[in-house]
Design a protein around this motif. Structure first.
Motif, mmCIF file in Angstrom:
data_model
loop_
_atom_site.group_PDB
_atom_site.id
_atom_site.type_symbol
_atom_site.label_atom_id
_atom_site.label_comp_id
_atom_site.label_asym_id
_atom_site.label_seq_id
_atom_site.Cartn_x
_atom_site.Cartn_y
_atom_site.Cartn_z
ATOM 1 N N ARG A 1 0.869 -1.183 0.000
ATOM 2 C CA ARG A 1 0.000 0.000 0.000
ATOM 3 C C ARG A 1 0.901 1.227 0.000
ATOM 4 O O ARG A 1 1.713 1.417 0.913
ATOM 5 C CB ARG A 1 -0.920 -0.005 1.218
ATOM 6 N N LEU A 2 0.781 2.047 -1.035
ATOM 7 C CA LEU A 2 1.646 3.206 -1.241
ATOM 8 C C LEU A 2 0.830 4.483 -1.090
ATOM 9 O O LEU A 2 -0.226 4.626 -1.701
ATOM 10 C CB LEU A 2 2.268 3.172 -2.650
ATOM 11 N N ALA A 3 1.315 5.413 -0.281
ATOM 12 C CA ALA A 3 0.664 6.711 -0.106
ATOM 13 C C ALA A 3 1.675 7.816 -0.368
ATOM 14 O O ALA A 3 2.806 7.777 0.148
ATOM 15 C CB ALA A 3 0.083 6.849 1.305
ATOM 16 N N LEU A 4 1.299 8.791 -1.154
ATOM 17 C CA LEU A 4 2.200 9.854 -1.591
ATOM 18 C C LEU A 4 2.609 10.755 -0.432
ATOM 19 O O LEU A 4 1.790 11.121 0.419
ATOM 20 C CB LEU A 4 1.507 10.702 -2.669
ATOM 21 N N ARG A 5 3.904 11.088 -0.398
ATOM 22 C CA ARG A 5 4.437 12.114 0.503
ATOM 23 C C ARG A 5 5.083 13.195 -0.357
ATOM 24 O O ARG A 5 5.689 12.907 -1.394
ATOM 25 C CB ARG A 5 5.501 11.538 1.439
ATOM 26 N N GLN A 6 4.999 14.424 0.125
ATOM 27 C CA GLN A 6 5.565 15.559 -0.614
ATOM 28 C C GLN A 6 6.985 15.907 -0.178
ATOM 29 O O GLN A 6 7.640 16.727 -0.821
ATOM 30 C CB GLN A 6 4.667 16.789 -0.437
ATOM 31 N N ASP A 7 7.469 15.271 0.917
ATOM 32 C CA ASP A 7 8.739 15.692 1.500
ATOM 33 C C ASP A 7 9.928 14.835 1.083
ATOM 34 O O ASP A 7 11.041 15.009 1.583
ATOM 35 C CB ASP A 7 8.640 15.716 3.030
ATOM 36 N N GLY A 8 9.706 13.889 0.191
ATOM 37 C CA GLY A 8 10.807 13.062 -0.282
ATOM 38 C C GLY A 8 11.177 11.897 0.621
ATOM 39 O O GLY A 8 12.047 11.102 0.277
ATOM 40 N N GLU A 9 10.537 11.767 1.779
ATOM 41 C CA GLU A 9 10.871 10.691 2.706
ATOM 42 C C GLU A 9 10.241 9.368 2.259
ATOM 43 O O GLU A 9 9.144 9.338 1.699
ATOM 44 C CB GLU A 9 10.378 11.029 4.110
ATOM 45 N N ILE A 10 10.956 8.281 2.534
ATOM 46 C CA ILE A 10 10.455 6.936 2.273
ATOM 47 C C ILE A 10 10.307 6.216 3.608
ATOM 48 O O ILE A 10 11.296 6.024 4.320
ATOM 49 C CB ILE A 10 11.418 6.131 1.379
ATOM 50 N N SER A 11 9.091 5.852 3.965
ATOM 51 C CA SER A 11 8.879 5.070 5.186
ATOM 52 C C SER A 11 8.298 3.720 4.800
ATOM 53 O O SER A 11 7.546 3.609 3.823
ATOM 54 C CB SER A 11 7.928 5.793 6.150
ATOM 55 N N LEU A 12 8.663 2.697 5.563
ATOM 56 C CA LEU A 12 8.158 1.345 5.322
ATOM 57 C C LEU A 12 7.728 0.745 6.649
ATOM 58 O O LEU A 12 8.499 0.729 7.618
ATOM 59 C CB LEU A 12 9.232 0.464 4.682
ATOM 60 N N THR A 13 6.502 0.238 6.692
ATOM 61 C CA THR A 13 5.994 -0.457 7.872
ATOM 62 C C THR A 13 5.371 -1.771 7.420
ATOM 63 O O THR A 13 4.880 -1.878 6.289
ATOM 64 C CB THR A 13 4.939 0.393 8.605
ATOM 65 N N PRO A 14 5.340 -2.777 8.289
ATOM 66 C CA PRO A 14 6.068 -2.856 9.551
ATOM 67 C C PRO A 14 7.517 -3.264 9.319
ATOM 68 O O PRO A 14 7.901 -3.613 8.195
ATOM 69 C CB PRO A 14 5.311 -3.961 10.293
ATOM 70 N N ASP A 15 8.327 -3.223 10.378
ATOM 71 C CA ASP A 15 9.694 -3.731 10.278
ATOM 72 C C ASP A 15 9.657 -5.247 10.070
ATOM 73 O O ASP A 15 8.770 -5.941 10.575
ATOM 74 C CB ASP A 15 10.484 -3.423 11.555
ATOM 75 N N ILE A 16 10.642 -5.754 9.322
ATOM 76 C CA ILE A 16 10.785 -7.192 9.136
ATOM 77 C C ILE A 16 11.977 -7.659 9.964
ATOM 78 O O ILE A 16 13.087 -7.130 9.809
ATOM 79 C CB ILE A 16 10.986 -7.544 7.648
ATOM 80 N N ALA A 17 11.738 -8.597 10.839
ATOM 81 C CA ALA A 17 12.790 -9.067 11.738
ATOM 82 C C ALA A 17 14.003 -9.544 10.948
ATOM 83 O O ALA A 17 13.880 -10.313 9.996
ATOM 84 C CB ALA A 17 12.262 -10.206 12.610
ATOM 85 N N GLY A 18 15.168 -9.031 11.336
ATOM 86 C CA GLY A 18 16.410 -9.454 10.717
ATOM 87 C C GLY A 18 16.765 -8.715 9.440
ATOM 88 O O GLY A 18 17.821 -8.976 8.857
ATOM 89 N N VAL A 19 15.893 -7.803 8.994
ATOM 90 C CA VAL A 19 16.162 -7.039 7.762
ATOM 91 C C VAL A 19 16.213 -5.548 8.121
ATOM 92 O O VAL A 19 15.170 -4.933 8.352
ATOM 93 C CB VAL A 19 15.077 -7.284 6.693
ATOM 94 N N PRO A 20 17.419 -4.952 8.188
ATOM 95 C CA PRO A 20 17.506 -3.519 8.466
ATOM 96 C C PRO A 20 16.732 -2.702 7.429
ATOM 97 O O PRO A 20 16.671 -3.082 6.254
ATOM 98 C CB PRO A 20 19.013 -3.228 8.383
ATOM 99 N N HIS A 21 16.161 -1.586 7.872
ATOM 100 C CA HIS A 21 15.297 -0.773 7.023
ATOM 101 C C HIS A 21 15.953 -0.441 5.693
ATOM 102 O O HIS A 21 15.363 -0.651 4.618
ATOM 103 C CB HIS A 21 14.926 0.516 7.770
#
Length: 289
Positions: free
Chosen positions: A50-70
């Motif tokens: 599920r992708l939602a537009l941000r205007q500030d250039g930031e990339i966030s991903l949820t939830p964290d996956i155990a053992g995989v750094p962001h």
């Protein structure tokens, strides 16, 4: 110069699983990578982004996956790669609904990366060709281009040379034995078959024994006994094969009713699901709408 269209506010997109309907290892290159011949096919089962537009250039991903750094997650890497190549100033909040097991041989991470590339290009209004996005995807992993192009394919090289094909579309039951396979362990194993004589695509598409097999299977059986147990159990009930380097194993069934009966027999012994084989990725079906 990148052409720009109208950015979208949000998108919900599938990231389908794949199966290797056959996998031959025909050689080993000087750089350590292996030459392959394989047939890729998609399933109507997978993850969702599920992708939602941000205007500030930031990339966030949820939830964290155990053992995989962001920053090492293929979704985040795909987003930053697309931004850096096309001077993007937009960002996105990405939510991953994860159904495919890690280290399962179903291409989950590669499929997630491909969905991120196509989805973010659409979200940000970038008008980019599939060929260009596949080229970007290859930098993330050898399997990413097949998910970008979205067609069942005959693949050669390290899996990046693709020719679209039409395969039969049976029902499958896919079983995960509850362990994760380390792909490097399989490809570095001294006993791995590495010199299967190459065959033609036409011969591969005939689908007969002994061509429809997985050259990784014997090595995986040796190093991962629980997978060997699943292979033996399933093979007594339906034609069965390892996909990729595993850990997942699939059985080919004639119809959905047979798939349902096999799932009843499994009865919670292992994690399993049924799915239909597809020659066109459901990701492209959604984007075309």
């Amino acid at each position: 110069m990148t052409e720009h269209g109208t950015p979208r506010a949000s998108l919900d997109l599938p990231a389908p699983a794949k199966l290797n309907r056959m996998l031959h290892i025909t050689g080993r290159r000087a750089d350590g990578y292996h030459e392959l011949q394989t047939l890729f096919q998609f399933l109507d089962h997978g993850d969702t982004l599920r992708l939602a537009l941000r205007q500030d250039g930031e990339i966030s991903l949820t939830p964290d996956i155990a053992g995989v750094p962001h920053d090492q997650n293929l979704i985040v890497r795909a987003a930053h790669l697309l931004q850096s190549r096309h001077g993007g100033t937009l960002g996105a909040d990405i939510h991953l609904e994860k159904h495919l097991p890690l280290g399962g041989g179903l291409g989950g991470g590669s499929s997630d990366a491909a969905t991120a590339l196509l989805g973010l290009a659409t979200l940000w209004g970038l008008e980019l060709s599939l060929e260009h996005l596949a080229e970007l995807g290859l930098a993330l992993g050898a399997d990413v281009p097949v998910f970008v192009h979205g067609r069942a394919a005959w693949a050669e090289g390290v899996g990046e040379r693709l020719t679209p094909v039409e395969l039969d579309t049976p029902w499958f039951v896919v079983v995960h034995p509850g362990i994760e396979v380390a792909t490097p362990t399989v490809f570095q194993a001294p006993e791995l078959t590495r010199h299967t004589p190459p065959i033609t695509m036409a011969r591969a598409l005939q689908g007969g024994a002994p061509d429809w097999r997985n050259d990784c299977e014997a090595t995986v059986r040796l190093h991962y006994p629980p997978i060997s147990t699943v292979l033996d159990w399933l093979a007594r009930r339906a034609p069965t094969m390892l996909t990729g380097t595993g850990a997942c194993v699939f059985a080919r069934l004639a119809d959905e009713q047979q798939a349902d009966r096999l799932l009843t027999e499994i009865d919670g012994r292992w994690r399993a699901f049924k799915a239909r084989g597809l020659n066109r990725s459901p990701l492209h079906d959604v984007l075309d709408r």
